[in-house]
Design an enzyme around this catalytic site. Sequence first.
Site, PDB file in Angstrom:
ATOM      1  CD  GLU A   1      -6.943  10.828  -3.923  1.00 12.93           C
ATOM      2  OE1 GLU A   1      -8.113  11.126  -3.708  1.00 12.93           O
ATOM      3  OE2 GLU A   1      -6.594   9.834  -4.578  1.00 12.93           O
TER       4      GLU A   1
ATOM      5  CE1 TYR B   1      -1.710   4.207   1.379  1.00 11.70           C
ATOM      6  CE2 TYR B   1      -0.355   4.527  -0.568  1.00 11.70           C
ATOM      7  CZ  TYR B   1      -1.485   4.815   0.164  1.00 11.70           C
ATOM      8  OH  TYR B   1      -2.405   5.712  -0.324  1.00 11.70           O
TER       9      TYR B   1
ATOM     10  CG  ASP C   1      -1.283   8.184  -2.378  1.00  8.65           C
ATOM     11  OD1 ASP C   1      -1.506   9.192  -1.662  1.00  8.65           O
ATOM     12  OD2 ASP C   1      -2.120   7.286  -2.547  1.00  8.65           O
TER      13      ASP C   1
ATOM     14  CG  HIS D   1       4.638   3.897  -2.224  1.00  5.77           C
ATOM     15  ND1 HIS D   1       3.281   3.889  -2.391  1.00  5.77           N
ATOM     16  CD2 HIS D   1       4.961   5.188  -1.994  1.00  5.77           C
ATOM     17  CE1 HIS D   1       2.806   5.107  -2.275  1.00  5.77           C
ATOM     18  NE2 HIS D   1       3.815   5.914  -2.042  1.00  5.77           N
TER      19      HIS D   1
ATOM     20  CG  ASP E   1      -2.684   7.123   2.749  1.00  6.10           C
ATOM     21  OD1 ASP E   1      -2.329   6.757   3.889  1.00  6.10           O
ATOM     22  OD2 ASP E   1      -3.779   6.815   2.249  1.00  6.10           O
TER      23      ASP E   1
ATOM     24  NE  ARG F   1      -5.981   3.710  -2.636  1.00 14.23           N
ATOM     25  CZ  ARG F   1      -6.515   3.825  -1.427  1.00 14.23           C
ATOM     26  NH1 ARG F   1      -5.752   4.195  -0.414  1.00 14.23           N
ATOM     27  NH2 ARG F   1      -7.789   3.560  -1.214  1.00 14.23           N
TER      28      ARG F   1
ATOM     29  CD  GLU G   1      -5.101  10.091   3.592  1.00 12.31           C
ATOM     30  OE1 GLU G   1      -5.311  10.333   2.406  1.00 12.31           O
ATOM     31  OE2 GLU G   1      -4.237   9.285   3.986  1.00 12.31           O
TER      32      GLU G   1
END
Length: 948
Positions: free
Chosen positions: A110, A336, A108, A383, A106, A338, A19
């Site tokens: 999103e 990570y 997650d 996670h 990532d 988040r 990203e």
Amino acid sequence: MSPTSETAEGGGRRLVIVESPAKAKTIKGYLGPGYVVEASVGHIRDLPNGAAEVPAKYKGEPWARLGVNVDADFQPIYVVNSDKKDQVKKLKALLAESDELFLATDEDREGEAIAWHLQEILKPKVPVHRMVFHEITKDAIREAVANPRDLNQKLVDAQETRRILDRLYGYEVSPVLWKKVMPRLSAGRVQSVATRLVVERERERIAFRSAEYWDLTGTFSTGRAGDASDPSTLTARLNSVDGRRVAQGRDFGPNGQLKNNDVLHLDEANARSLAAALADTAFAVRSVESKPYRRSPYAPFRTTTLQQEASRKLGFGAKATMQVAQKLYENGFITYMRTDSTTLSDTAVAAARAQVTQLYGAAYLPDKPRTYAGKVKNAQEAHEAIRPSGDRFRTPAETGLTGDQFRLYELIWKRTVASQMKDATGNSVTVKIAGQAADGRNAEFSASGKTITFHGFLKAYVEGADDPNAELDDRERRLPQVAEGDALAAQQITADGHATKPPARYTEATLVKELEEREIGRPSTYASIIGTILDRGYVFKKGTALVPSFLSFAVVNLLEKHFGRLVDYDFTAKMEDDLDRIARGEAQAVPWLRRFYFGEATGAGESGAADAGNGDGDHLGGLKELVTDLGAIDAREISSFPVGSGITLRVGRYGPYVERGEKDEESHQRADVPEDLAPDELTVGYAEELLAKPSGDYELGMDPQSGHQIVAKDGRYGPYVTEVLPEGTPKTGKNAVKPRTASLFKSMSLDTVTLEDALKLMSLPRVVGADAEGVEITAQNGRYGPYLKKGTDSRSLEREEQLFTITLDEALVIYAQPKQRGRAAAKPPLKELGTDPVSGKPVVVKDGRFGAYVTDGETNATLRRDDDVETITPERGYELLAEKRAKGPAKKTTAKKAPAKKAAAKKTAAKKTTAKKTAAKKTTAKKTTAKKTAATAAAKKTAASAEE
């Protein structure tokens, strides 16, 4: 064999898409030759952002403005972001030269959605792999390459449903706010609820009535010579009189009344008389109660607990915390950031336990590794907790980090290591002391203490507290070693007065905590949600406190009365549950969206989404029906709030104001309310003061030369004077005439300015004279204060009054001095705030060219609109500096590379036509734009979430 060597030997080429450019650079260093690592720079496509981005074939459709075809199973219309078209073109070109594609966004929801969008846009004809990792280290990246997986379509569907829901909510409800409250406002599924929480807390403060209560504090002596382990005195507070407990703050309700009449409410007279009656009393220990004390370590950080603790200890806002954490993650220092999880991998547990033994000794290491159960309902993907990366943790000193990154890494490192240490143990003791007053009343005092015999994890880490007066876990309170029946002498007994306080306003940390406890929204988006309500003007800051604006009162009032379910806390949490059910494959997106939007009847066992009405039980329609029927919404009513004594606060299109009487009545009064006034500070008395001030234009008189009326006004940028031009004077076109206007000096006010003052102000600039060469010198007032001007040479004056008094000789003396280059002489600080927790340097408030700012000598941060020099707290100063550091140094644009580009263009010119030259120039401009967008990669990723 490593993935790198395999690729090198096989001669294949693998394209890895992440990203952010920073992450791409770090990962490229771990993969080496055979791999091309490129960034998507956040989202590459999304729903249309405005009518201009809607594809031509959809224009004219009734649903086109939404970007979602609500008539065709809520099919979203995706468009490539205008600033990403060149990046997409670049990715396609790289893919055309590659044998495999790794989507390494990532892990997650999103990130999964971004990977899906990339696959949809790039249409790869080579094998595609989903590459996931939770830390950017060499081993983790190579492990991820060697063990990819397929795209998780359930996560993609869940994210798409969430995105569509937020678009429908924001794009349907926001226009209602524009029509009924003020243009350019916004509503969102989570932002509106977060705003409501802040408003409700302010309502509680407005309704709060303080209560006064008194108690006694006694200092008692054992008569022994004490030492550190056995103090000679103790301080105790009055607990009861004649067996009746003395009232404390917790015994009073928000109305100022006692909640329980069984307690004894001491007023000042009673408290002082009791203190006097106890002056000569013989006291003795009534009881000693000792209990074992044990405190277990705190769980490793997840997103929200990191934000809260960084706020308490480092003064960071949620946004600044995530910005710094993003850099630490991208550069391979932490996992990570988040995450809802408090779980540590076996590798991380082993690394933490090794450092416990190494740094604190085996005595601090528990026999078995500690595990922590997740506390977050419907926690997202599996996670780890936020921890230092790698199978061996680098100590903060070993990282080479500095500033904010060092401080945040140190916080994460300490918390992680402490989570694998032994409990802290000790004893807690309560001593009760009794005595009979001279008037026969029996008084009992109480004191509590705590001793820690083994600090355990507290050696490494102590959690902060939201209450600045709260006692931290590692604080000891040692009491004298006394036994029941021991005599004590009262050295001093004092009467203490107290007043109950209204509930504290939310800070960023406590609002994050409240949202998470209510299970509203996603922890990973809280920082952007808080940023949104601040940017929209719904909330502003006073110190670290979040204060709702009067505008937010009007917005929340409308939403509560006419869209009650949409800002209902339980309903919003239930929507979150529904979205998680969709993510797990337990519910279907389209039927759920249909019930929410169109209000179709729910089936057996179904609930929730359709009931989006006004909360009073008489409206079970869907969102579409709610936003269509606006006739019942009285715009004036929802923006009006009674203050008292016939005064009403109203929120108008140009800001809040107070009003008494009807507009056309002779007794009508109206006055603007300062935008930075906290709502709980608008009392009847203050409103009366505002109304008593003269309003409108101050007519000062006639200019004897022009014959024009001169008036003084209070404008957007402060008080000023101007002339009223005759009717018919052209205001536009080449013959337009502008009225003379001048700002008042800082020493002047609208109440005292005279016609003479106004004419002098409007006479500026003033010709002072000419120098020996005949160059004219003028005195002028400018944006940065009064100054002299001679040609292009300007010199500052010390005071505005000098504009009228400075003589030619004085001006020539100023110009005879060498012009000061660079910074002017340092001004004394306006306020000292203390020592910055990051840099360790003193922080002060100074007056600068662009207004007041805070500085620690290294970093400068301008005060925001809602910050005041007089009331700014140290914590707010530290937060502003932290946010400025998180942004990094301002990037300077230079033209050094321009000649090279021109040279390249010249070389190509011989081979290309004029048309091709023009195309090349356009391409270069687009590439420059694409480079600029790379700097905001992290912000781009969260842009879609901001509509929440």
